[in-house]
Scaffold this motif. Structure first.
Motif, PDB file in Angstrom:
ATOM      1  N   LEU A 241      96.082  89.891  22.983  1.00 15.72           N
ATOM      2  CA  LEU A 241      96.969  90.225  24.100  1.00 15.72           C
ATOM      3  C   LEU A 241      97.973  89.102  24.267  1.00 15.72           C
ATOM      4  CD1 LEU A 241      97.484  92.225  26.419  1.00 15.72           C
ATOM      5  CD2 LEU A 241      95.876  90.904  27.783  1.00 15.72           C
ATOM      6  N   MET A 242      99.267  89.397  24.016  1.00 18.39           N
ATOM      7  CA  MET A 242     100.279  88.344  24.128  1.00 18.39           C
ATOM      8  C   MET A 242     101.654  88.920  24.420  1.00 18.39           C
ATOM      9  SD  MET A 242     100.605  86.929  20.281  1.00 18.39           S
ATOM     10  CE  MET A 242     101.096  87.914  18.929  1.00 18.39           C
ATOM     11  N   LEU A 243     102.502  88.035  24.901  1.00 19.20           N
ATOM     12  CA  LEU A 243     103.895  88.341  25.207  1.00 19.20           C
ATOM     13  C   LEU A 243     104.777  87.360  24.450  1.00 19.20           C
ATOM     14  CD1 LEU A 243     103.420  88.663  29.034  1.00 19.20           C
ATOM     15  CD2 LEU A 243     104.222  90.513  27.570  1.00 19.20           C
ATOM     16  N   ILE A 244     105.853  87.864  23.819  1.00 17.63           N
ATOM     17  CA  ILE A 244     106.770  86.989  23.084  1.00 17.63           C
ATOM     18  C   ILE A 244     108.188  87.246  23.590  1.00 17.63           C
ATOM     19  CG2 ILE A 244     107.718  86.367  20.836  1.00 17.63           C
ATOM     20  CD1 ILE A 244     105.081  87.239  19.599  1.00 17.63           C
ATOM     21  N   THR A 245     108.901  86.172  23.911  1.00 19.01           N
ATOM     22  CA  THR A 245     110.275  86.258  24.385  1.00 19.01           C
ATOM     23  C   THR A 245     111.132  85.267  23.609  1.00 19.01           C
ATOM     24  OG1 THR A 245     111.673  86.250  26.360  1.00 19.01           O
ATOM     25  CG2 THR A 245     109.978  84.550  26.235  1.00 19.01           C
ATOM     26  N   ASP A 246     112.432  85.190  23.939  1.00 16.66           N
ATOM     27  CA  ASP A 246     113.300  84.238  23.261  1.00 16.66           C
ATOM     28  C   ASP A 246     113.027  82.812  23.770  1.00 16.66           C
ATOM     29  OD1 ASP A 246     114.438  84.305  25.758  1.00 16.66           O
ATOM     30  OD2 ASP A 246     116.390  84.983  25.104  1.00 16.66           O
ATOM     31  N   GLU A 247     113.568  81.837  23.062  1.00 16.92           N
ATOM     32  CA  GLU A 247     113.275  80.427  23.346  1.00 16.92           C
ATOM     33  C   GLU A 247     113.653  80.012  24.765  1.00 16.92           C
ATOM     34  OE1 GLU A 247     113.973  76.078  21.265  1.00 16.92           O
ATOM     35  OE2 GLU A 247     114.655  77.876  20.257  1.00 16.92           O
TER      36      GLU A 247
ATOM     37  N   ASP B 116     104.304  79.551  30.381  1.00 14.57           N
ATOM     38  CA  ASP B 116     103.529  79.907  31.574  1.00 14.57           C
ATOM     39  C   ASP B 116     102.417  80.886  31.217  1.00 14.57           C
ATOM     40  OD1 ASP B 116     105.187  78.373  33.142  1.00 14.57           O
ATOM     41  OD2 ASP B 116     106.209  80.067  34.099  1.00 14.57           O
ATOM     42  N   LEU B 117     101.359  80.857  32.021  1.00 13.08           N
ATOM     43  CA  LEU B 117     100.315  81.862  31.897  1.00 13.08           C
ATOM     44  C   LEU B 117     100.718  83.070  32.728  1.00 13.08           C
ATOM     45  CD1 LEU B 117      97.045  79.743  32.115  1.00 13.08           C
ATOM     46  CD2 LEU B 117      98.022  80.838  30.103  1.00 13.08           C
ATOM     47  N   VAL B 118     100.569  84.248  32.143  1.00 12.58           N
ATOM     48  CA  VAL B 118     100.948  85.501  32.794  1.00 12.58           C
ATOM     49  C   VAL B 118      99.687  86.335  33.007  1.00 12.58           C
ATOM     50  CG1 VAL B 118     102.322  87.599  32.558  1.00 12.58           C
ATOM     51  CG2 VAL B 118     103.202  85.440  31.665  1.00 12.58           C
ATOM     52  N   ASP B 119      99.529  86.869  34.227  1.00 13.84           N
ATOM     53  CA  ASP B 119      98.399  87.744  34.526  1.00 13.84           C
ATOM     54  C   ASP B 119      98.697  89.152  34.028  1.00 13.84           C
ATOM     55  OD1 ASP B 119      97.046  85.709  35.804  1.00 13.84           O
ATOM     56  OD2 ASP B 119      97.660  86.313  37.813  1.00 13.84           O
ATOM     57  N   ILE B 120      97.772  89.691  33.229  1.00 15.73           N
ATOM     58  CA  ILE B 120      97.885  91.054  32.733  1.00 15.73           C
ATOM     59  C   ILE B 120      96.620  91.788  33.183  1.00 15.73           C
ATOM     60  CG2 ILE B 120      98.038  92.527  30.699  1.00 15.73           C
ATOM     61  CD1 ILE B 120      99.564  90.288  29.312  1.00 15.73           C
TER      62      ILE B 120
ATOM     63  N   LYS C 130      90.055  94.180  34.877  1.00 15.49           N
ATOM     64  CA  LYS C 130      89.981  92.749  34.592  1.00 15.49           C
ATOM     65  C   LYS C 130      91.389  92.191  34.456  1.00 15.49           C
ATOM     66  CE  LYS C 130      87.814  89.349  31.674  1.00 15.49           C
ATOM     67  NZ  LYS C 130      86.756  89.073  30.745  1.00 15.49           N
ATOM     68  N   VAL C 131      91.588  90.994  34.995  1.00 19.56           N
ATOM     69  CA  VAL C 131      92.860  90.295  34.829  1.00 19.56           C
ATOM     70  C   VAL C 131      92.672  89.280  33.701  1.00 19.56           C
ATOM     71  CG1 VAL C 131      94.553  88.767  35.882  1.00 19.56           C
ATOM     72  CG2 VAL C 131      93.541  90.611  37.225  1.00 19.56           C
ATOM     73  N   VAL C 132      93.492  89.415  32.681  1.00 20.09           N
ATOM     74  CA  VAL C 132      93.448  88.510  31.532  1.00 20.09           C
ATOM     75  C   VAL C 132      94.735  87.695  31.564  1.00 20.09           C
ATOM     76  CG1 VAL C 132      93.305  88.334  29.028  1.00 20.09           C
ATOM     77  CG2 VAL C 132      92.129  90.196  30.200  1.00 20.09           C
ATOM     78  N   GLN C 133      94.603  86.389  31.463  1.00 16.40           N
ATOM     79  CA  GLN C 133      95.789  85.537  31.429  1.00 16.40           C
ATOM     80  C   GLN C 133      96.159  85.250  29.981  1.00 16.40           C
ATOM     81  OE1 GLN C 133      94.790  82.049  33.788  1.00 16.40           O
ATOM     82  NE2 GLN C 133      96.128  82.830  35.389  1.00 16.40           N
ATOM     83  N   THR C 134      97.440  85.384  29.692  1.00 12.36           N
ATOM     84  CA  THR C 134      97.937  85.049  28.365  1.00 12.36           C
ATOM     85  C   THR C 134      99.212  84.235  28.513  1.00 12.36           C
ATOM     86  OG1 THR C 134      98.464  85.918  26.169  1.00 12.36           O
ATOM     87  CG2 THR C 134      99.328  87.134  28.028  1.00 12.36           C
ATOM     88  N   GLN C 135      99.465  83.412  27.534  1.00  9.09           N
ATOM     89  CA  GLN C 135     100.633  82.543  27.579  1.00  9.09           C
ATOM     90  C   GLN C 135     101.873  83.295  27.108  1.00  9.09           C
ATOM     91  OE1 GLN C 135     100.359  79.117  25.007  1.00  9.09           O
ATOM     92  NE2 GLN C 135     101.586  77.897  26.391  1.00  9.09           N
ATOM     93  N   LEU C 136     102.997  83.039  27.763  1.00  8.69           N
ATOM     94  CA  LEU C 136     104.278  83.605  27.332  1.00  8.69           C
ATOM     95  C   LEU C 136     104.789  82.756  26.169  1.00  8.69           C
ATOM     96  CD1 LEU C 136     106.586  85.611  27.689  1.00  8.69           C
ATOM     97  CD2 LEU C 136     107.563  84.068  29.396  1.00  8.69           C
ATOM     98  N   LEU C 137     104.770  83.339  24.975  1.00  8.45           N
ATOM     99  CA  LEU C 137     105.160  82.631  23.758  1.00  8.45           C
ATOM    100  C   LEU C 137     106.636  82.882  23.456  1.00  8.45           C
ATOM    101  CD1 LEU C 137     102.035  83.583  21.647  1.00  8.45           C
ATOM    102  CD2 LEU C 137     102.441  81.448  22.869  1.00  8.45           C
ATOM    103  N   THR C 138     107.213  82.011  22.619  1.00 12.03           N
ATOM    104  CA  THR C 138     108.618  82.151  22.241  1.00 12.03           C
ATOM    105  C   THR C 138     108.773  82.147  20.733  1.00 12.03           C
ATOM    106  OG1 THR C 138     109.081  79.786  22.159  1.00 12.03           O
ATOM    107  CG2 THR C 138     109.303  80.856  24.310  1.00 12.03           C
ATOM    108  N   ASP C 139     110.018  82.320  20.308  1.00  7.06           N
ATOM    109  CA  ASP C 139     110.326  82.307  18.879  1.00  7.06           C
ATOM    110  C   ASP C 139     110.539  80.890  18.346  1.00  7.06           C
ATOM    111  OD1 ASP C 139     112.675  81.933  20.273  1.00  7.06           O
ATOM    112  OD2 ASP C 139     113.877  83.212  18.981  1.00  7.06           O
ATOM    113  N   THR C 140     110.031  79.888  19.058  1.00  5.41           N
ATOM    114  CA  THR C 140     110.102  78.516  18.564  1.00  5.41           C
ATOM    115  C   THR C 140     109.377  78.411  17.222  1.00  5.41           C
ATOM    116  OG1 THR C 140     110.163  77.685  20.819  1.00  5.41           O
ATOM    117  CG2 THR C 140     109.562  76.108  19.116  1.00  5.41           C
ATOM    118  N   LEU C 141     108.250  79.114  17.118  1.00 11.09           N
ATOM    119  CA  LEU C 141     107.547  79.180  15.838  1.00 11.09           C
ATOM    120  C   LEU C 141     108.218  80.256  14.986  1.00 11.09           C
ATOM    121  CD1 LEU C 141     103.912  78.977  17.182  1.00 11.09           C
ATOM    122  CD2 LEU C 141     105.210  77.167  16.074  1.00 11.09           C
TER     123      LEU C 141
END
Length: 187
Positions: free
Chosen positions: A55-61, A128-132, A141-152
């Motif tokens: 479970l993850m979120l990816i956005t721009d840098e 940031d950690l995002v509640d999903i 259930k609320v699962v926290q996942t980090q908002l990742l970027t295209d840095t990698l």
């Protein structure tokens, strides 16, 4: 036994006991019981008979655009599960038959849906950690996942954009331009 031998044995015995006794505190249950390790990208959890993985979120840098949502649902139960995933103002609902797996990753060969799920009104910055919220029937259930970027670099292709006409692989790189300029100058 000579006095020197006894002293040497006592020092050797102490040298063995001190390191071993120090390691025991690292294995105490009150230190390790609360930690949940997510092996791989994304967060995981279980809601009833359904396991949630990746479970993850990816956005721009800069974090200025929408984020793309990814997840895998595995139904370990005996009946069809109706699962909904809510983040910000976006809700995704899926029915997963008993024993089946649902993959939300349009570029994966194992994908169950070619549709990109974007979250537009996410009020979070990269890192940031995002509640999903994941719901399965009456379980939630609320699962926290980090908002990742295209840095990698391997996340570049997963950043949602308004105009998908130009991908990063189609654009010339600085090195390619420098090599082309060198060939022309020597030419």
């Amino acid at each position: 036994m000579k006095r020197h031998n006894r002293a040497a044995l006592a020092v050797a015995a102490l040298a063995l006991v001190i390191p071993v006794s120090g390691c025991a505190s690292l294995l105490s249950p009150h230190q390790t019981a609360e930690y949940h390790y997510n092996g791989g990208d994304g967060a995981s959890g279980a809601v009833g008979d359904v396991e949630v993985r990746g479970l993850m979120l990816i956005t721009d840098e800069e974090g200025s655009g929408p984020a793309q949502l990814f997840f895998t649902l595995i139904n370990k139960g005996d009946s069809t599960a109706k699962v909904s995933i809510e983040v910000a103002d976006t809700t995704v609902s899926e029915s997963i038959k008993a024993g089946d797996t649902f993959v939300q990753d349009p570029k994966s060969p194992e994908t169950s849906s070619k549709e990109v799920v974007t979250v537009d009104s996410l009020k979070a910055k990269p890192g940031d950690l995002v509640d999903i919220t994941v719901k399965n029937g009456g379980d939630e259930k609320v699962v926290q996942t980090q908002l990742l970027t295209d840095t990698l670099p391997y996340y570049n292709e997963y950043v949602p954009s308004e105009s998908p006409s130009e991908s990063p692989s189609d654009m010339p790189t600085e090195d390619a331009g420098a090599a082309e300029g060198t060939a022309t100058a020597n030419g």
